[in-house]
Write a protein that holds these residues in place. Sequence first.
Motif, PDB file in Angstrom:
ATOM      1  N   ARG A 203       0.821  -1.204   0.000  1.00  0.00           N
ATOM      2  CA  ARG A 203       0.000   0.000   0.000  1.00  0.00           C
ATOM      3  C   ARG A 203       0.858   1.258   0.000  1.00  0.00           C
ATOM      4  NH1 ARG A 203      -3.031   0.906   4.230  1.00  0.00           N
ATOM      5  NH2 ARG A 203      -4.813   1.857   3.174  1.00  0.00           N
ATOM      6  N   VAL A 204       1.981   1.237   0.694  1.00  0.00           N
ATOM      7  CA  VAL A 204       2.898   2.386   0.676  1.00  0.00           C
ATOM      8  C   VAL A 204       3.489   2.572  -0.716  1.00  0.00           C
ATOM      9  CG1 VAL A 204       5.152   3.217   1.484  1.00  0.00           C
ATOM     10  CG2 VAL A 204       3.465   2.363   3.129  1.00  0.00           C
ATOM     11  N   ALA A 205       3.882   1.471  -1.342  1.00  0.00           N
ATOM     12  CA  ALA A 205       4.450   1.545  -2.693  1.00  0.00           C
ATOM     13  C   ALA A 205       3.413   2.053  -3.692  1.00  0.00           C
ATOM     14  CB  ALA A 205       4.974   0.176  -3.113  1.00  0.00           C
ATOM     15  N   GLU A 206       2.164   1.594  -3.570  1.00  0.00           N
ATOM     16  CA  GLU A 206       1.098   2.070  -4.450  1.00  0.00           C
ATOM     17  C   GLU A 206       0.886   3.574  -4.279  1.00  0.00           C
ATOM     18  OE1 GLU A 206      -1.893  -1.813  -4.571  1.00  0.00           O
ATOM     19  OE2 GLU A 206      -1.838  -0.526  -2.802  1.00  0.00           O
ATOM     20  N   ALA A 207       0.861   4.021  -3.027  1.00  0.00           N
ATOM     21  CA  ALA A 207       0.640   5.437  -2.754  1.00  0.00           C
ATOM     22  C   ALA A 207       1.805   6.288  -3.248  1.00  0.00           C
ATOM     23  CB  ALA A 207       0.423   5.647  -1.253  1.00  0.00           C
ATOM     24  N   ALA A 208       3.018   5.794  -3.055  1.00  0.00           N
ATOM     25  CA  ALA A 208       4.201   6.543  -3.496  1.00  0.00           C
ATOM     26  C   ALA A 208       4.190   6.750  -5.000  1.00  0.00           C
ATOM     27  CB  ALA A 208       5.471   5.811  -3.066  1.00  0.00           C
ATOM     28  N   LYS A 209       3.848   5.699  -5.736  1.00  0.00           N
ATOM     29  CA  LYS A 209       3.782   5.828  -7.186  1.00  0.00           C
ATOM     30  C   LYS A 209       2.729   6.855  -7.598  1.00  0.00           C
ATOM     31  CE  LYS A 209       3.760   5.235 -11.594  1.00  0.00           C
ATOM     32  NZ  LYS A 209       4.734   5.963 -12.424  1.00  0.00           N
ATOM     33  N   ALA A 210       1.582   6.818  -6.968  1.00  0.00           N
ATOM     34  CA  ALA A 210       0.509   7.731  -7.333  1.00  0.00           C
ATOM     35  C   ALA A 210       0.886   9.185  -7.076  1.00  0.00           C
ATOM     36  CB  ALA A 210      -0.768   7.370  -6.577  1.00  0.00           C
ATOM     37  N   ILE A 211       1.598   9.450  -5.981  1.00  0.00           N
ATOM     38  CA  ILE A 211       1.911  10.856  -5.682  1.00  0.00           C
ATOM     39  C   ILE A 211       3.077  11.371  -6.520  1.00  0.00           C
ATOM     40  CG2 ILE A 211       1.049  10.608  -3.318  1.00  0.00           C
ATOM     41  CD1 ILE A 211       4.017  11.021  -2.415  1.00  0.00           C
ATOM     42  N   GLU A 212       3.906  10.491  -7.085  1.00  0.00           N
ATOM     43  CA  GLU A 212       4.994  10.957  -7.951  1.00  0.00           C
ATOM     44  C   GLU A 212       4.426  11.774  -9.107  1.00  0.00           C
ATOM     45  OE1 GLU A 212       7.256   7.607  -9.274  1.00  0.00           O
ATOM     46  OE2 GLU A 212       7.727   6.954  -7.238  1.00  0.00           O
ATOM     47  N   ASN A 213       3.453  11.219  -9.803  1.00  0.00           N
ATOM     48  CA  ASN A 213       2.875  11.923 -10.942  1.00  0.00           C
ATOM     49  C   ASN A 213       1.899  13.003 -10.519  1.00  0.00           C
ATOM     50  OD1 ASN A 213       4.290  10.599 -13.006  1.00  0.00           O
ATOM     51  ND2 ASN A 213       2.914   8.847 -12.895  1.00  0.00           N
ATOM     52  N   THR A 214       1.252  12.823  -9.386  1.00  0.00           N
ATOM     53  CA  THR A 214       0.352  13.862  -8.883  1.00  0.00           C
ATOM     54  C   THR A 214       1.130  15.122  -8.526  1.00  0.00           C
ATOM     55  OG1 THR A 214      -1.194  12.189  -8.051  1.00  0.00           O
ATOM     56  CG2 THR A 214      -1.376  14.401  -7.131  1.00  0.00           C
ATOM     57  N   GLN A 215       2.303  14.951  -7.970  1.00  0.00           N
ATOM     58  CA  GLN A 215       3.143  16.109  -7.652  1.00  0.00           C
ATOM     59  C   GLN A 215       3.496  16.886  -8.919  1.00  0.00           C
ATOM     60  OE1 GLN A 215       7.446  15.712  -6.649  1.00  0.00           O
ATOM     61  NE2 GLN A 215       6.883  16.641  -4.697  1.00  0.00           N
ATOM     62  N   ARG A 216       3.840  16.171  -9.990  1.00  0.00           N
ATOM     63  CA  ARG A 216       4.150  16.834 -11.256  1.00  0.00           C
ATOM     64  C   ARG A 216       2.914  17.556 -11.802  1.00  0.00           C
ATOM     65  NH1 ARG A 216       8.645  16.173 -13.894  1.00  0.00           N
ATOM     66  NH2 ARG A 216       7.643  16.532 -15.913  1.00  0.00           N
ATOM     67  N   ASP A 217       1.770  16.929 -11.685  1.00  0.00           N
ATOM     68  CA  ASP A 217       0.538  17.532 -12.166  1.00  0.00           C
ATOM     69  C   ASP A 217       0.267  18.853 -11.455  1.00  0.00           C
ATOM     70  OD1 ASP A 217      -1.755  17.317 -13.902  1.00  0.00           O
ATOM     71  OD2 ASP A 217      -2.968  16.876 -12.138  1.00  0.00           O
ATOM     72  N   ILE A 218       0.462  18.860 -10.151  1.00  0.00           N
ATOM     73  CA  ILE A 218       0.234  20.076  -9.358  1.00  0.00           C
ATOM     74  C   ILE A 218       1.226  21.168  -9.744  1.00  0.00           C
ATOM     75  CG2 ILE A 218       0.379  21.030  -7.019  1.00  0.00           C
ATOM     76  CD1 ILE A 218      -0.747  18.322  -6.024  1.00  0.00           C
ATOM     77  N   ASN A 219       2.481  20.802  -9.916  1.00  0.00           N
ATOM     78  CA  ASN A 219       3.493  21.793 -10.269  1.00  0.00           C
ATOM     79  C   ASN A 219       3.241  22.394 -11.658  1.00  0.00           C
ATOM     80  OD1 ASN A 219       5.397  22.058  -8.068  1.00  0.00           O
ATOM     81  ND2 ASN A 219       5.947  19.933  -8.427  1.00  0.00           N
ATOM     82  N   ILE A 220       2.818  21.554 -12.601  1.00  0.00           N
ATOM     83  CA  ILE A 220       2.521  22.074 -13.938  1.00  0.00           C
ATOM     84  C   ILE A 220       1.282  22.959 -13.890  1.00  0.00           C
ATOM     85  CG2 ILE A 220       1.900  21.453 -16.302  1.00  0.00           C
ATOM     86  CD1 ILE A 220       3.536  18.840 -15.863  1.00  0.00           C
ATOM     87  N   ALA A 221       0.285  22.581 -13.095  1.00  0.00           N
ATOM     88  CA  ALA A 221      -0.911  23.410 -12.947  1.00  0.00           C
ATOM     89  C   ALA A 221      -0.558  24.784 -12.397  1.00  0.00           C
ATOM     90  CB  ALA A 221      -1.925  22.719 -12.039  1.00  0.00           C
ATOM     91  N   PHE A 222       0.374  24.830 -11.470  1.00  0.00           N
ATOM     92  CA  PHE A 222       0.839  26.105 -10.925  1.00  0.00           C
ATOM     93  C   PHE A 222       1.446  26.969 -12.027  1.00  0.00           C
ATOM     94  CE2 PHE A 222       4.483  28.262  -8.552  1.00  0.00           C
ATOM     95  CZ  PHE A 222       3.711  29.358  -8.184  1.00  0.00           C
ATOM     96  N   MET A 223       2.276  26.361 -12.865  1.00  0.00           N
ATOM     97  CA  MET A 223       2.885  27.100 -13.963  1.00  0.00           C
ATOM     98  C   MET A 223       1.837  27.538 -14.991  1.00  0.00           C
ATOM     99  SD  MET A 223       5.931  27.423 -13.129  1.00  0.00           S
ATOM    100  CE  MET A 223       6.902  26.778 -11.760  1.00  0.00           C
TER     101      MET A 223
END
Length: 422
Positions: A203-223
């Motif tokens: 479950r930790v590995a699943e969550a870590a993978k999901a937030i890797e791309n979510t973090q990028r999505d948030i940063n691009i949305a900011f830009m």
Amino acid sequence: MTEQDSDITIAVIGLGYVGLPLAVAFARHHAVIGFDIDETRVVELSQGQDRTREVSSESLLSAERLRFVSQADELSGANHYIITVPTPVDDNNTPDLTPLIAASKTVGALMKAGDTVIYESTVYPGATEGVCAAELSAISGLQLGKDFYLAYSPERINPGDPINTLSSITKVVAGSDQTTADRVNRLYQKIISAGTYLAPSIRVAEAAKAIENTQRDINIAFMNELSMMFHEMDIDVLEVIETAATKWNFLKFTPGLVGGHCIGVDPYYLIHKSQEKGYFPQLITTARRINENMSAYVCERILKLMALKQKHVVNARILVMGLTFKENCPDLRNTRVIEIIQQMNRYHARTEVYDPWVSKEDVAGLDLNFTTEPVDGTYDLVVVAVPHRQFSTDNPRRYLKPGGILFDLKGLLPDEWVDERL
């Protein structure tokens, strides 16, 4: 459970951007069966042709311990199954586990006592041990932890990136029990030169993978939001980003369209699971909304620019350069460029698409006017939508009629070439 290397036969289920490099890498150490339901894909790979351009013909033809199949019964000799199928969302942006469940049923029908199943597909936390393990048990009649073993190692493939490849990216590994985690970790260590990271749970590995791309999505949305803000202030957002990036801890993302199979999809898996548990994410949801609306914003900017230049969009000849979801790769999955084309065509523009990374066969089902040779002096508007390296050296103004407009969506071209950039 212990196994000699000679006893391990690996079946890789799904031979796309993730599965194929994995199969080739493991074939250097073990017998590998690569399975895909696309019979044409299997024939191409057997002949040394990879349409994704991720694996060379030489690597495919020299992999003597790797064979490609399209029939599930040809997987029966395997004892390690690695599932790398897509995990998309449906039209309501709800996780669609149909391909994952289908692959689990296929493997479940073939499993024997003592086999190991490894998932690499991106999912929400709990899906591997909940949904997937339940399917495996129901079909096989085997019990997890007693008769078969389960592991999760999320893919981190970056299509079109020749530097950050499978072997050079740290591999996260997790198992349903510590013994399985350690054993699968040793298996991956054979092919990952960057090393592995043993996560404390699936479950930790699943969550870590999901937030890797979510973090990028948030940063691009900011830009993207900065791009909208600074455009109204008549300030070049790329110049602002370059200036801010002189500080050591500034994260240098840039505005643009967010497509592909990961960044535009994975946040919805987190949102879905979080809402199911009673928490409604605000930042992630807002970032998704900004990025989902970016193609409409780009079209609005283009139409305003055309009006300013006294160019009518009706019957305008438009060339869109680049169709893939990112630069320097042939991946068309979830490309948002097509939304720009569709919106311009609704205004009765005559839009053509040019992309040296794809062929007419690749776009056959997309209802596009695709050209392999744009004609000089033909277009009222040229939109550079994807920053392919082929576009960076040849001034696309040559495709324009006198007084034509060049819009650069990704800031690829010199200022003196373009009329406006995002």
